[in-house]
Design an enzyme around this catalytic site. Structure first.
Site, mmCIF file in Angstrom:
data_model
loop_
_atom_site.group_PDB
_atom_site.id
_atom_site.type_symbol
_atom_site.label_atom_id
_atom_site.label_comp_id
_atom_site.label_asym_id
_atom_site.label_seq_id
_atom_site.Cartn_x
_atom_site.Cartn_y
_atom_site.Cartn_z
ATOM 1 N N GLY A 1 6.447 7.175 -3.539
ATOM 2 C CA GLY A 1 5.296 7.598 -2.747
ATOM 3 C C GLY A 1 4.327 6.448 -2.561
ATOM 4 O O GLY A 1 4.723 5.290 -2.520
ATOM 5 N N GLU A 2 3.054 6.758 -2.411
ATOM 6 C CA GLU A 2 1.976 5.771 -2.282
ATOM 7 C C GLU A 2 1.996 5.028 -0.947
ATOM 8 O O GLU A 2 1.154 4.180 -0.698
ATOM 9 C CB GLU A 2 2.016 4.730 -3.421
ATOM 10 C CG GLU A 2 1.986 5.328 -4.813
ATOM 11 C CD GLU A 2 2.143 4.289 -5.926
ATOM 12 O OE1 GLU A 2 2.293 3.080 -5.604
ATOM 13 O OE2 GLU A 2 2.117 4.672 -7.102
ATOM 14 N N GLY A 3 2.990 5.306 -0.093
ATOM 15 C CA GLY A 3 3.192 4.509 1.109
ATOM 16 C C GLY A 3 4.127 3.348 0.881
ATOM 17 O O GLY A 3 4.303 2.505 1.765
ATOM 18 N N VAL B 1 2.687 -0.042 -4.799
ATOM 19 C CA VAL B 1 2.351 -0.298 -3.405
ATOM 20 C C VAL B 1 1.428 -1.501 -3.255
ATOM 21 O O VAL B 1 1.379 -2.121 -2.185
ATOM 22 C CB VAL B 1 1.720 0.954 -2.758
ATOM 23 C CG1 VAL B 1 0.281 1.175 -3.243
ATOM 24 C CG2 VAL B 1 1.780 0.889 -1.245
ATOM 25 N N ASN C 1 -2.561 0.568 4.942
ATOM 26 C CA ASN C 1 -1.957 1.694 4.226
ATOM 27 C C ASN C 1 -3.088 2.497 3.596
ATOM 28 O O ASN C 1 -3.781 2.015 2.705
ATOM 29 C CB ASN C 1 -0.988 1.211 3.148
ATOM 30 C CG ASN C 1 -0.292 2.366 2.446
ATOM 31 O OD1 ASN C 1 0.305 3.223 3.086
ATOM 32 N ND2 ASN C 1 -0.362 2.396 1.120
#
Length: 346
Positions: free
Chosen positions: A312-314, A93, A57
């Site tokens: 978000g952030e993956g 994440v 990621n």
């Protein structure tokens, strides 16, 4: 500008893949989306026995000039504070990456802070201070856009050379939902009001203010409306890096796990430049940010999860990885009717 050579996966193997899937010990089609994913991954990798290797990621981070207009609940300094949290392993994440076996790569593309040399932080700062305020001028120059595309692509090349064949992209940058809304409305013609949401937690008054700022920005824009011009005028460096990263991943025939509203809009731009890249995308989730479902629908994309995420952030794409893994395990580990000595019952 950097050029990519992206071809849609060759469908010559499609019949053989479908036959293998259909002859596993189950009613035909009974594993639904897992079967479709197995077919997609098999075509991407051009094999009847696909594998997932070294998932990564990549989080691109940058600040946005438009944040000066109060379009986010959070002040700019939160961007660099969250970067420190990534590096310390304490962000949302981070635990998901640990849980699902992802390597995290954190990239400074233009955070408004001078970080010391930190081994875990990849320094690819395009411009100190982040982008310019697109209410008044273009967020970046053509040269900066080209640099961001190249930096984003180079990070993916590194991942590929380290053995990665499935990659997720995340982002961090206060103000980037505003930038994404501008990309969305310009490239889909969906009314701006339907593209603007709460971001990191604006109340109704805050959303109204954000909309008004973006409406004025749209009125001030005098560009040609092309994907490249819209990307440059309204984008963040981290978003442009993600576009470059996605295009390079497609060129390398990697599986692209797509996260939330911002990353889906990066696919929107990337696919406008190279339509074939979307064949390599697996859309992880439909998030809670206003506009996300609309842009997914515009792309004709079906997300794997719908959990109300908007971090978000993956985070959403990493969450979806086990479903992709299940699809690959299905085609590799389930027995066929012949192997199991079971009468084919469909």
């Amino acid at each position: 500008m950097i050029q990519f050579h992206i071809e849609a996966p060759d469908k010559g193997l499609e019949a053989a893949l479908q036959d293998k899937i259909d002859n596993l010990t189950k009613p035909k089609g009974s594993l639904g989306t897992l079967e479709a994913l197995a077919l997609q991954v098999g075509l991407i990798q051009q094999t009847l026995s696909p594998v997932l290797r070294h998932p990564v990621n990549v989080i691109y981070a940058s600040d946005h000039g438009i944040a000066d207009e109060g379009v986010s609940k959070s002040p700019k300094e939160v961007t660099r504070q969250v970067i420190h949290n990534f590096l310390n392993g304490g962000a949302g994440v981070c635990y998901l990456a640990r849980q699902h076996g992802f390597e995290l790569k954190i990239v400074d593309g233009g955070v408004d802070f001078d970080f010391p040399v930190i081994p875990q932080l990849i320094d690819r700062k395009v411009r100190k201070g982040g982008t310019r305020n697109f209410l008044h001028e273009a967020a970046m120059t053509v040269e900066e856009m080209e640099k961001a595309l190249q930096y984003g692509a180079d990070i993916v090349t590194d991942c590929y050379n380290e053995g990665c064949n499935v990659i997720s992209f995340g982002e961090m940058g206060i103000g980037n939902t505003a930038a994404s809304s501008m990309w969305m409305t310009c490239l889909t013609q969906i009314p701006l009001i339907d593209c603007v949401g709460a971001g990191s937690g604006l109340d109704s008054e805050g959303v109204r203010h954000k909309y008004n700022v973006l409406k004025r920005s749209l009125e001030n824009y005098k560009g040609d409306g092309s994907a490249l011009d819209v990307m440059r005028y309204f984008g963040g460096y981290e978003m442009v890096m993600a576009v470059g990263g996605m295009l390079r991943a497609a060129e390398l025939k990697m599986i692209i796990l797509v996260d939330g509203f911002i990353m889906t809009n990066c696919v929107l731009v990337a696919s406008r430049l190279y339509p074939e890249m979307q064949s390599y995308c697996v859309f992880g989730h439909c998030g809670d940010e206003a506009g996300h479902k609309r842009v997914l629908d515009f792309l004709g994309a079906k997300a794997l999860l719908d959990l109300g995420l908007r971090l978000g952030e993956g985070s959403g794409s990493v969450c979806a990885y086990p479903i992709l893994d299940s699809a690959v395990r299905m085609i590799n580990e389930m027995h066929s009717f012949k192997q199991a000595a079971i009468t084919k019952y469909f």
